[in-house]
Structure formats: C-alpha cells, structure tokens
Motif scaffolding. Structure first.
Motif, PDB file in Angstrom:
ATOM      1  N   ARG A  74     -68.516  -2.544 144.821  1.00 38.94           N
ATOM      2  CA  ARG A  74     -68.935  -2.543 146.227  1.00 38.94           C
ATOM      3  C   ARG A  74     -68.443  -3.797 146.946  1.00 38.94           C
ATOM      4  N   ASN A  75     -68.362  -4.907 146.226  1.00 44.06           N
ATOM      5  CA  ASN A  75     -67.849  -6.134 146.830  1.00 44.06           C
ATOM      6  C   ASN A  75     -66.342  -6.110 146.999  1.00 44.06           C
ATOM      7  N   LEU A  76     -65.654  -5.660 145.948  1.00 45.41           N
ATOM      8  CA  LEU A  76     -64.193  -5.679 145.963  1.00 45.41           C
ATOM      9  C   LEU A  76     -63.603  -4.548 146.796  1.00 45.41           C
ATOM     10  N   PHE A  77     -64.246  -3.382 146.731  1.00 45.08           N
ATOM     11  CA  PHE A  77     -63.715  -2.198 147.413  1.00 45.08           C
ATOM     12  C   PHE A  77     -64.848  -1.535 148.201  1.00 45.08           C
ATOM     13  N   PRO A  78     -65.252  -2.146 149.315  1.00 48.67           N
ATOM     14  CA  PRO A  78     -66.461  -1.670 149.996  1.00 48.67           C
ATOM     15  C   PRO A  78     -66.381  -0.231 150.498  1.00 48.67           C
ATOM     16  N   LYS A  79     -65.173   0.317 150.619  1.00 45.50           N
ATOM     17  CA  LYS A  79     -65.064   1.679 151.153  1.00 45.50           C
ATOM     18  C   LYS A  79     -65.335   2.753 150.091  1.00 45.50           C
ATOM     19  N   ILE A  80     -65.230   2.364 148.838  1.00 50.56           N
ATOM     20  CA  ILE A  80     -65.403   3.364 147.779  1.00 50.56           C
ATOM     21  C   ILE A  80     -66.880   3.677 147.581  1.00 50.56           C
ATOM     22  N   LYS A  81     -67.203   4.956 147.595  1.00 47.76           N
ATOM     23  CA  LYS A  81     -68.587   5.361 147.341  1.00 47.76           C
ATOM     24  C   LYS A  81     -68.804   5.549 145.843  1.00 47.76           C
ATOM     25  N   ILE A  82     -70.030   5.271 145.432  1.00 46.65           N
ATOM     26  CA  ILE A  82     -70.335   5.364 144.003  1.00 46.65           C
ATOM     27  C   ILE A  82     -71.549   6.252 143.788  1.00 46.65           C
ATOM     28  N   VAL A  83     -71.407   7.187 142.857  1.00 47.38           N
ATOM     29  CA  VAL A  83     -72.541   8.035 142.477  1.00 47.38           C
ATOM     30  C   VAL A  83     -72.798   7.838 140.993  1.00 47.38           C
ATOM     31  N   MET A  84     -74.036   7.546 140.639  1.00 42.39           N
ATOM     32  CA  MET A  84     -74.362   7.368 139.239  1.00 42.39           C
ATOM     33  C   MET A  84     -74.522   8.737 138.593  1.00 42.39           C
ATOM     34  N   LEU A  85     -73.995   8.862 137.375  1.00 42.61           N
ATOM     35  CA  LEU A  85     -74.214  10.080 136.597  1.00 42.61           C
ATOM     36  C   LEU A  85     -75.055   9.683 135.399  1.00 42.61           C
ATOM     37  N   THR A  86     -76.146  10.378 135.185  1.00 38.37           N
ATOM     38  CA  THR A  86     -77.028   9.969 134.123  1.00 38.37           C
ATOM     39  C   THR A  86     -77.590  11.176 133.364  1.00 38.37           C
ATOM     40  N   VAL A  87     -77.843  10.960 132.066  1.00 38.65           N
ATOM     41  CA  VAL A  87     -78.427  12.034 131.260  1.00 38.65           C
ATOM     42  C   VAL A  87     -79.926  12.115 131.545  1.00 38.65           C
ATOM     43  N   PHE A  88     -80.563  10.937 131.610  1.00 37.86           N
ATOM     44  CA  PHE A  88     -82.005  10.889 131.854  1.00 37.86           C
ATOM     45  C   PHE A  88     -82.287  10.340 133.245  1.00 37.86           C
ATOM     46  N   ASP A  89     -83.365  10.828 133.854  1.00 33.48           N
ATOM     47  CA  ASP A  89     -83.678  10.311 135.191  1.00 33.48           C
ATOM     48  C   ASP A  89     -84.548   9.059 135.074  1.00 33.48           C
ATOM     49  N   ASP A  90     -83.947   8.006 134.531  1.00 34.09           N
ATOM     50  CA  ASP A  90     -84.640   6.733 134.354  1.00 34.09           C
ATOM     51  C   ASP A  90     -84.752   6.022 135.711  1.00 34.09           C
ATOM     52  N   ASP A  91     -85.969   6.064 136.275  1.00 35.20           N
ATOM     53  CA  ASP A  91     -86.147   5.629 137.667  1.00 35.20           C
ATOM     54  C   ASP A  91     -85.755   4.182 137.903  1.00 35.20           C
ATOM     55  N   ASP A  92     -86.078   3.304 136.954  1.00 34.85           N
ATOM     56  CA  ASP A  92     -85.807   1.893 137.177  1.00 34.85           C
ATOM     57  C   ASP A  92     -84.313   1.641 137.288  1.00 34.85           C
ATOM     58  N   LYS A  93     -83.568   2.267 136.377  1.00 36.55           N
ATOM     59  CA  LYS A  93     -82.114   2.074 136.401  1.00 36.55           C
ATOM     60  C   LYS A  93     -81.509   2.700 137.646  1.00 36.55           C
ATOM     61  N   ILE A  94     -82.061   3.818 138.067  1.00 37.92           N
ATOM     62  CA  ILE A  94     -81.543   4.473 139.264  1.00 37.92           C
ATOM     63  C   ILE A  94     -81.783   3.589 140.484  1.00 37.92           C
ATOM     64  N   LEU A  95     -82.984   3.033 140.555  1.00 38.50           N
ATOM     65  CA  LEU A  95     -83.315   2.152 141.670  1.00 38.50           C
ATOM     66  C   LEU A  95     -82.419   0.913 141.675  1.00 38.50           C
ATOM     67  N   GLN A  96     -82.191   0.350 140.482  1.00 41.44           N
ATOM     68  CA  GLN A  96     -81.302  -0.817 140.374  1.00 41.44           C
ATOM     69  C   GLN A  96     -79.885  -0.452 140.840  1.00 41.44           C
ATOM     70  N   SER A  97     -79.454   0.757 140.485  1.00 41.30           N
ATOM     71  CA  SER A  97     -78.112   1.193 140.883  1.00 41.30           C
ATOM     72  C   SER A  97     -78.012   1.296 142.392  1.00 41.30           C
ATOM     73  N   ILE A  98     -79.049   1.839 143.003  1.00 45.58           N
ATOM     74  CA  ILE A  98     -79.041   1.985 144.460  1.00 45.58           C
ATOM     75  C   ILE A  98     -79.024   0.608 145.106  1.00 45.58           C
ATOM     76  N   GLN A  99     -79.799  -0.300 144.552  1.00 53.38           N
ATOM     77  CA  GLN A  99     -79.799  -1.662 145.083  1.00 53.38           C
ATOM     78  C   GLN A  99     -78.440  -2.320 144.922  1.00 53.38           C
ATOM     79  N   ALA A 100     -77.742  -1.945 143.839  1.00 50.42           N
ATOM     80  CA  ALA A 100     -76.414  -2.518 143.613  1.00 50.42           C
ATOM     81  C   ALA A 100     -75.381  -1.902 144.544  1.00 50.42           C
ATOM     82  N   GLY A 101     -75.740  -0.800 145.222  1.00 53.14           N
ATOM     83  CA  GLY A 101     -74.837  -0.221 146.206  1.00 53.14           C
ATOM     84  C   GLY A 101     -74.416   1.218 145.956  1.00 53.14           C
TER      85      GLY A 101
END
Lengths: 218, 188
Positions: A74-101
């Motif tokens: 997100r810092n180096l390439f702010p235009k690129i969108k990122i979607v996390m793919l996950t096996v488990f819906d681990d809320d804490d990690k998902i929230l951290q990912s969203i905070q990371a951008g």
C-alpha cells in the motif's frame, strides 16, 4: 471495461492453482499475471511488473506474511487494491489486514462466480464487511475515541451515518437491506463502507506513528 | 493441525468445482455439486469449532453477533425464509464458552430444520429474559411436523441434550401454522 490485472500471493501452490483455475472462465475480463509464494518475492516482482490492479493475498506466508506485505504494498504501490484470501475467518487477522490497507477479505472456498463478482465490486470501490468485523471495528473505534477524548481534542472518527451502517451490519443486514432501511442507494452504502475502511487505515498509520514517537523510535 | 485440514478441504472444494465447470454431463455435475456441498459444510463446521476452541467466557452480545453472522451468511445464499433476530433482553448476561457454543448450535440447528424441512417463509429468533431465566425462542411459519415420523427427530434430540447440559429446559409446539421451539436456561 478494461481488463483487470491480478497477482496472487500464496505459499500453497495447489491452492494458488485452484484460484487461477476458478478465474480462468472469466479470462475475457481477468488476467492472472503472476503468482508468488511470499511477500518479499511479490514486492520484488511488483517493482518489475507494477501494472497490477488487484492482489489476492494469503495471510499466512513464510518470510513476509500477508498483513505486513499489505502495509508495504500500500505504501509502495498505493493504486493496487488488495484482497485477503483466507481459509478461516479469523477476525483479528482480518481486522489487522484491513488496518494495513486491504479492501476486504474472501474465503478461499468461495465459488468461482462469487469470487468474480467480488473482484468486480472491489474494483468498483466496494468493500465487503461481515458482522463480526463490523462489531470489532465499532468496539475498537469507540475505545480509541474514548482515549482521544481523554487526552487531547475530541474529534469523532466516524460520522453518525457510518456508525449507523456498522450497527446495521452487526445486526446481520446485507448492503441491500441496509439501503432499504436508510432510504439510500446500495452504492451509497458501499461508499460509506469503503470510507470506513480508509479511515481505519489512516487511523492505524497515525497511531503507529504516535506509538513510535512515544516509544522514541523516530 | 486444523490449518492443514482447512487447506485440504478448500483444495478439494475448489478442485471439484473446477472439474464441474469443465464437465457437460448433468448427472455428473449434480453428483459433484452434492460432494462439494458436503465439503463446504465440513469447512463451515471446522470454522465454528475453531471459533469455539478460541472462545473465552463472554456474554449474550457475543452470541448474538455470532448468530447475526450466521444470518448474514444465509442471507447471501437465499432470500427466503427471511431470518429475523430480535433482542429483547433487559441487559447482557454472562455465558460460559460452553454455553455460547451450545446455544449457537441450537439456533443453527433450529434454522436448518426450518429451512430444510418446514418450507418456512419466515424464521424469528427471539432472546428475552425473566427475573430468573434466559429464554430463546425459534419460531417459523412453516408446515410443522409431528415428532414420531419427523426427520427432525435427531435434531430435536440434539437440541434437548444440549440445553439439558446447561441445566435448561426445551419445549416445542408444532402444527400447520408452524413450529415454535423454546429454550430456557437459568441466569447465573
């Protein structure tokens, strides 16, 4: 619409192949450009081939994991969108990912059609959010609001409308139902959620800087 | 451990779906679909089990969010039956992790029965409390069932033993206008 260029970051080769195969029936709109197996390799590849619109990102990867990679990309390439793919819906990690951008998360066993639709929605500025993540977001924002109120100036992070939308998501309503309840268009609901994501991201950065200063790291 | 099971299940589901997309035979496609549905059910069970494993003691608000999460996911799949969750509790109540898991499974089972067997248009889940008890009712407007020949037999037995494990009581009423399941557990 232009083609959407996608990169995959995933250390499990079989799963990466499965995801590419899912999207192969949509090759008219979607190009899978490359696949890398950890964050460092991904960033290295992106510097050579930066014309990527969206990254499908695994959370657990060796060397550089998905959450840290998201922050760096997100810092180096702010235009690129990122979607996390996950096996488990681990809320804490998902929230951290969203905070990371990240612009949201999807489960890896998602159907091909749903994956395709979600990619289109995210490219169009949308951002999916589930009740648990909405609940944790509200809790977190309320806690920091209180913290800020006690220290310096008290400026609310979320607008009343944004808070209202998060509360409706907590109740298990989908975007369409929220739109009906609030007499607004579903696209407006989506826009609000995207704004909430942005605020979480900015807030995370501000907090990180404040923390670093407090701890005399910078 | 469950990371591996999860990844493998995901791989199986994805591989089946990809085979299905290349296959023209209707019969084979139906079979593939039913196997991949079992795969999705399994991974969803695994997710719930992990949720339960990591779960600390909490309160009714955490249980309600989890139930809303279920409602949200089901909303993505079908428009009908409509699922309504009503919270009429006067305050939040403490629940052990075991109580939360069992009550969640009960609600899940109740919804499943109404969806699969009752042809309901609406399912209403209500949380309310009295001086001494916490109550949950699951009400649908489906075609009802009779206990003896019911496909729901197993499900009802499960619900009964889960609620009894929490020192609670399970009762139900079912006729042509629908089914009403009621669960009562003592407040701590």
């Amino acid at each position: 619409m232009n083609n959407i260029n996608i990169a995959i970051a995933e250390d499990n080769f079989r799963l990466a192949r499965g995801i590419s195969e899912k999207l192969s029936s949509y090759s008219e709109t979607i190009n899978i450009c490359f696949h890398e197996s950890n964050g460092n390799l991904l960033i290295e590849h992106l510097t050579k081939e930066p014309e990527i619109d969206l990254i499908l990102m695994d959370i657990e990867m060796p060397e550089l994991g998905g959450i840290d990679t998201t922050a760096q990309v997100r810092n180096l390439f702010p235009k690129i969108k990122i979607v996390m793919l996950t096996v488990f819906d681990d809320d804490d990690k998902i929230l951290q990912s969203i905070q990371a951008g990240a612009s949201g998360y999807l489960l890896k066993d998602i159907s091909a059609q749903k994956l395709y639709e979600s990619i289109l929605m995210i490219m169009d500025g949308g951002a999916p959010m589930s009740p648990t993540v909405a609940f944790k977001t509200l809790k977190m924002i309320r806690a920091t609001d209180l913290e800020i109120k006690n220290s310096a100036e008290s400026k609310k992070v979320l607008t009343n409308r944004e808070t209202e939308i998060l509360e409706h998501i907590c109740e298990g309503l989908n975007y369409k139902q929220i739109a009906e309840q609030l007499f607004i268009a579903p696209t407006t609901v989506r826009k609000h959620i995207a704004n909430i994501y942005d605020k979480l991201h900015v807030r995370n950065k501000v907090q990180a800087i404040a923390k670093a200063q407090r701890e005399r790291l910078i | 451990m469950h990371d591996n099971i999860g990844s493998n299940l995901t791989f199986i589901i994805n591989a089946l779906e990809n085979i299905g997309n290349q296959e023209n035979s209707d019969l084979l496609n139906r079979k593939i679909e039913s196997v991949s549905e079992i795969g999705r059910e399994s991974i969803s069970d695994l997710r719930d089990s992990i949720w339960a494993l990591k779960l600390d003691d909490g309160d009714t608000s955490i249980l309600l969010i989890k139930i809303n999460e279920l409602k949200f996911k089901l909303n993505e799949i079908f428009d009908e039956p409509e699922i309504v969750v009503e919270n009429r509790l006067s305050s939040t109540h403490f629940l052990t992790s075991a109580a939360m898991l069992n009550l969640y499974r009960i609600v899940q089972e109740g919804i499943q029965n109404a969806v699969k067997h009752a042809e309901a248009k609406k399912i209403k889940i209500t949380f309310f409390d009295t001086e001494s008890d916490l109550n949950i009712s699951i009400k649908d407007d489906g075609k009802g069932f009779s206990f003896d020949k019911s496909k729901m037999g197993n499900g009802l037995e499960n619900m009964k033993s889960r609620i009894e494990g929490l020192n609670g009581i399970f009762s139900f009423k079912s006729d042509n206008d629908g089914t009403n399941l009621t669960f009562v557990i003592p407040k701590k």
